[in-house]
Design a protein around this motif. Structure first.
Motif, PDB file in Angstrom:
ATOM      1  N   PRO A   1       0.809  -1.230   0.000  1.00  0.00           N
ATOM      2  CA  PRO A   1       0.000   0.000   0.000  1.00  0.00           C
ATOM      3  C   PRO A   1       0.836   1.270   0.000  1.00  0.00           C
ATOM      4  N   TYR A   2       1.985   1.238   0.673  1.00  0.00           N
ATOM      5  CA  TYR A   2       2.825   2.428   0.778  1.00  0.00           C
ATOM      6  C   TYR A   2       3.567   2.674  -0.537  1.00  0.00           C
ATOM      7  N   LEU A   3       3.986   1.574  -1.196  1.00  0.00           N
ATOM      8  CA  LEU A   3       4.595   1.724  -2.510  1.00  0.00           C
ATOM      9  C   LEU A   3       3.571   2.272  -3.507  1.00  0.00           C
ATOM     10  N   GLY A   4       2.339   1.810  -3.380  1.00  0.00           N
ATOM     11  CA  GLY A   4       1.288   2.320  -4.254  1.00  0.00           C
ATOM     12  C   GLY A   4       1.038   3.795  -4.054  1.00  0.00           C
ATOM     13  N   ALA A   5       1.039   4.207  -2.790  1.00  0.00           N
ATOM     14  CA  ALA A   5       0.828   5.624  -2.500  1.00  0.00           C
ATOM     15  C   ALA A   5       1.977   6.463  -3.071  1.00  0.00           C
TER      16      ALA A   5
END
Length: 1000
Positions: free
Chosen positions: A19-23
């Motif tokens: 999720p953090y890489l996506g953000a």
């Protein structure tokens, strides 16, 4: 001891951060589109901020963005503009040649004077007039903002400043100024900081960013147990899940902190506690995990500045455990509340301890506590443990239940053996009731060790309780030893009820390994139960015996035993006995192939287990309920009323969760195996293979033969579905070998039938015949296993050319199926029967069963069944002269095949499946171009006509008075010219195009 291995212990992939890489990916896209942004990434030391930034830099570089990175260090707090100078240095280091000169020339003179190397490159820069400090700072900040914004005019930029908790105040002001100015620039500014080391000025910066809505914040948490498992698997390049006990130990010690995980693994490898043998990683039993030097160093640095009073509290707290109570510390230290609060505040300030609540504190990390504990002398630890145990017992004498685990632990470590025995047994019993078998084993072990120190025999109930906890964890040998010891003691003391219980326990234990051995114990238990003439004891025995009859494929006897047991339980008001017996009656219906009755019984059992709060039993019941009609195990029996896939999946996920919550490894393996069948039935092959692999890994880990058999078999069935019988063969062989040794006739017949079918698919008819010849020829068609054997016999007969015999078996299987509601409600047998009818030239009779199979598969969303039904129907339609219908059905089958292939992450398997499916499905473009047969010679058309009448090459050669080898050449030419893959396609084309009617 094996020598230590030199291996990298840094995880090769980033785990748990999707999720953090996506953000960050979204923010980079926005920056590239000209919308400048600031992102703040926070988290404790070692949680993976730098690793996340490394991924962000790679993402930025892949977009063609410029990247500048600066890191702050602890001494930078007194070095003005340290990160700005670092960014400037990084920029200059990237430049070379003529372009480098131009970039240096663009550096504002205010910044050039920050670095001697930049000033040297710009000798023409005019000295900056002396200003007062405030003005000079403003000028520097403005110059800094202009410089970075200027870089972003050439191409989008990513600017990363790591560890800003160590940045000086002036640098923080400059970063805030940049955040305020970058909205109109293609620039992403990312700041990282340790959430546990906030300074007043950093707090002010963050507050300003929040107040002005200038930044988004990503707070990185510690990894979950599943993420730690994935991380360890990546480090050790291991496909199967990590052993539960090792995973739990690593997770408990590191709290899911990635850096700590890597450091602990590094320490274990360096010490030889983890070592490589051939292609496998092995480990020694870990009595205590080693503390990495880096952690010891950090703890030493943090604790060196403590006052003597705070250091005393720290040592006491380390012995007390990861969590410790204020009241206990006060009683032990004798300090008043104010003084003790001062000491605790020191520990918090030193980043060793955190406040959990007003009364409870905890070490920031388990490794911190472990490092301090390891520094104490053995005698010192023992005395402190005993003092802590006595203090807890005194403070909570009125209600010790919440503190049983602490009391058991501290009395055992303090070598107060009488108290350790008493509290260890109580704590273990409590842990079992809370479905924590691993904790229960630890407490029971302490109690039994205490009994040994006291030179007394532990109570039989203590050994039995530990045996069941070990059995739950899959430790067969340990459980067996405990149950045998209980049995020997009961016989020595002539305690007949205890002897009966031990026999039953041993039978239950062996049921997961060898049903023949289990039966021996159950027979002895039944004889003893009848002699005791106690209804509850008899009912319990009948329940276990009924379960045993089930796996011996004697459903009628199982039904009688269980109905008798149910009557007793209902008369005596034993709700749990009723629930378990109803559950087993559901399994009787399962084995006998009555899925509708099975579902009703399991629904009742599930409701009873929910009401009783029996989470393990509920897990098992739900796991069986999720297997849809038409799944592999139920292929040969009538379909029950349909339950939507979403509903069954929800039950399956609950089943897995319950097994994990209760530490029931066997239950987790079973639930994973049934989930694999669920996914496969709906065509989610990637998820099916993952679930089957997980279930098999757990079953192997705990050596549960029945679930090893089931998961191997399921894996083979999935690969058969994917048209790769050669890949499936090893799974079927292993499943069959396990099925034979387990003593379960159900699994012996299921696996033997499937292995025989696999041999037929591979063309080894002799091997298939040998397997089936070992089974009684007059075997009934009652149970799932028996029906699988007869299905294999039908496929073998068809492969041998005896379609009439094969069709007779299919008809008898259909007629003998329990719970049929219609003529065509067993799709697998409809498909097999249609093959027989086609071979007998009875095309018209095959149409309706196949249409019914298509309808059922469509209504229920069973994609694998649907595409095979379309394929079979297309062939029959073509043979009946319905060329348009056949073409449409082929297109439908091809579309579904592409959907199914898309679920496969394994590239090789994906390609194999598509290739084999393409061989069964005529290529549309070739068919459109060549379907008129204009490229065939007159002789080739004659051969095609005779192929359509199912003549062999020898018969065609005799009819046309040519050589058999010449016929083979003609058939090969026809296949190539028409783009076909089989003689059946030639026959279908000949009939559909009217060629077959020209035959004399």
């Amino acid at each position: 001891m094996p020598p230590p291995v030199d291996m990298p212990t840094v995880c090769p992939v980033i785990v748990g951060r999707a999720p953090y890489l996506g953000a960050l990916d979204d923010h980079l896209n926005a920056a590239c589109a000209g919308r400048g942004q600031t992102v703040v990434v926070a988290g404790e030391a070692g949680v993976g901020k730098s690793r996340l930034m490394a991924e962000a830099r790679m993402q930025a570089a892949a977009r063609g963005m410029g990247v500048l990175v600066a890191r702050c260090f602890e001494p930078d707090r007194v070095l003005p503009y340290a990160p700005l100078m670092e960014l400037l240095r990084a920029h200059l280091a990237e430049q070379s040649g003529e372009s480098g000169v131009r970039d240096v020339a663009s550096i504002p003179s205010e910044l050039a004077h920050l670095r001697p190397d930049a000033a040297h490159l710009r000798p023409e820069a005019s000295p900056v007039a002396a200003l007062d400090p405030a003005q000079e700072q403003r000028h520097l900040v403005q110059a800094w903002v202009r410089f970075v914004a200027g870089l972003a005019t050439a191409r989008p930029m990513l600017v990363v400043v790591e560890d800003v908790h160590w940045a000086d105040d002036a640098s923080l002001d400059a970063l805030l100024a940049l955040a305020r100015r970058l909205a109109a620039h293609p620039l992403l500014l990312v700041l990282t900081y340790r959430s546990d080391e906030l300074t007043p000025n950093l707090r002010h910066l963050l507050a300003q960013l929040d107040r002005e809505r200038l930044a988004s914040e990503l707070l990185l948490p510690r990894l979950s147990p599943a993420d730690v498992d994935a991380m360890l698997r990546a480090i050790f390049d291991q496909p199967q899940p990590i052993r539960a006990d090792f995973l739990e130990a690593i997770y408990e010690l590191t709290d899911g902190n990635p850096f700590f995980i890597e450091e602990v693994i590094r320490a274990l490898v360096a010490a030889g506690d983890i070592y490589r043998t051939g292609a496998r990683w092995e480990r020694r039993a870990l009595a205590q995990l080693r503390i990495p030097r880096s952690v010891q160093d950090a703890v030493l640095r943090h604790s060196q500045q403590l006052s003597p009073a705070a250091d005393q509290v720290l040592r006491l707290a380390a012995v007390a455990g990861r969590f410790f109570d204020f009241d206990v510390l006060a009683a032990l230290t004798g300090q008043d509340e104010g003084a003790l609060l001062g000491s605790v505040r020191e520990l918090i300030g030193a980043q060793l301890v955190v406040e959990e609540s007003a009364e409870r504190f905890a070490f920031r990390h388990a490794l911190t506590r472990q490092a301090i504990y390891a520094g104490l002398l053995t005698r010192e630890r023992r005395a402190l443990h005993q003092a802590i145990a006595e203090t807890i017992a005194r403070l909570h004498a009125a209600n010790p239940e919440p503190y049983l685990a602490d009391l058991a632990y501290h009395f055992a470590e303090g070598e107060a053996w009488e108290q350790a025995l008493a509290y260890g047994e109580r704590a273990g019993t409590q842990a079992l009731a809370l479905f924590a078998p691993r904790a229960a084993v630890e407490h029971f072990n302490r109690a039994i060790e205490a009994a040994a120190h006291l030179a007394t025999e532990p109570a039989a109930q203590l050994r039995r309780a530990r045996g069941w906890a070990l059995a739950t964890l899959g430790d067969f040998d340990g459980a067996h030893a405990d149950f045998q010891a209980v049995l020997a003691r009961a016989r020595a003391e002539s305690d007949r009820p205890a002897e009966w219980q031990a026999l039953l326990d041993l039978g239950n234990l062996w049921a997961g390994q060898d049903y023949a051995r289990a039966g021996e114990y159950f027979d002895q238990a039944l004889a003893l139960a009848r002699a005791l003439d106690t209804p509850p004891i008899l009912a319990e025995t009948l329940t276990r015996l009924g379960d045993w009859y089930l796996n011996r494929e004697r459903p009628d006897e199982a039904e009688r035993c269980l109905q008798d047991a149910l009557a007793i339980f209902e008369q005596t008001g034993d709700r749990h006995g009723v629930a378990r017996t109803v559950d087993l009656l559901g399994t009787v219906s399962d084995i006998a192939g009555d899925i509708a009755l099975m579902r009703r019984r399991y629904e009742r059992a599930a409701a009873l287990f929910r009401a009783l709060g029996d989470r393990q039993a509920l897990s098992s019941t739900l796991a069986t309920m999720i297997i849809p009609g038409g799944a592999y195990i139920f292929e040969t029996v009538a379909l029950p009323p349909h339950v939507p896939a979403a509903e069954t999946l929800r039950l399956g996920e609950e089943s897995i969760a319950l097994a994990r919550e209760t530490g029931w490894r066997a239950g987790e393996a079973y639930a994973a195996g049934t989930l694999a069948m669920h996914f496969a039935a709906y065509g989610e092959y990637g998820r099916a293979l993952d679930a089957a692999g997980d279930g098999l890994a757990i079953a192997r880990e705990i050596e549960h033969r029945e679930w090893m058999t089931a998961c191997e078999w399921t894996h083979g069935m999935i690969l058969t579905d994917l048209l790769v019988p050669a890949r499936a063969h090893a799974h079927f062989r292993r499943a069959n070998a396990l099925g034979r040794t387990s003593g379960s006739r159900h699994w012996r017949h299921v696996t033997a039938g499937s292995l025989a079918e696999n041999h037929v698919a591979l063309g080894d008819l002799a091997a298939a015949a040998a397997i089936l010849a070992a089974v009684a020829p007059d075997l009934p068609m009652r149970t799932l296993g028996q029906r699988r054997i007869w299905t294999a016999r039908a496929k073998l007969a068809l492969a041998r050319g005896d379609a009439a015999a094969a069709l007779d078996v299919v008809d008898r299987l259909i007629a003998s199926a329990v719970g049929r509601t219609g003529e065509h409600d067993i799709p697998l047998l409809a498909l097999l029967g249609s093959e027989c009818l086609v071979a007998l030239d009875r095309y018209e009779e095959a149409v309706e069963p196949l249409r019914a199979a298509v309808r059922v598969a469509t209504e229920r969303g069973l994609l694998p069944l649907r595409w095979r039904s379309y394929l079979a129907l297309a062939r029959v339609s073509a043979a009946c002269g319905d060329a348009a219908g056949a073409a449409e059905q082929y297109r439908s089958a091809r579309t579904i095949v592409e959907q199914l292939a898309a679920t496969l992450p394994d590239g090789a398997l994906h390609d194999e499946f598509l290739a084999h499916a393409a061989a069964l499905l005529p290529a549309e473009r070739d068919r459109a171009a060549r379907s008129d047969g204009s490229t065939l010679t007159r002789r080739e058309r004659e051969v095609a006509m005779l192929v359509a009448h199912h003549l062999s090459n020898r018969d065609i050669a005799d009819r046309l008075s040519i050589g058999e080898r010449t016929v083979e050449t003609h058939v090969g030419n026809i296949l190539g010219k028409l783009g076909f893959a089989s003689r059946l396609e030639i026959a279908t084309w000949a009939v559909a195009s009217g060629q077959g009617s020209d035959l004399v």
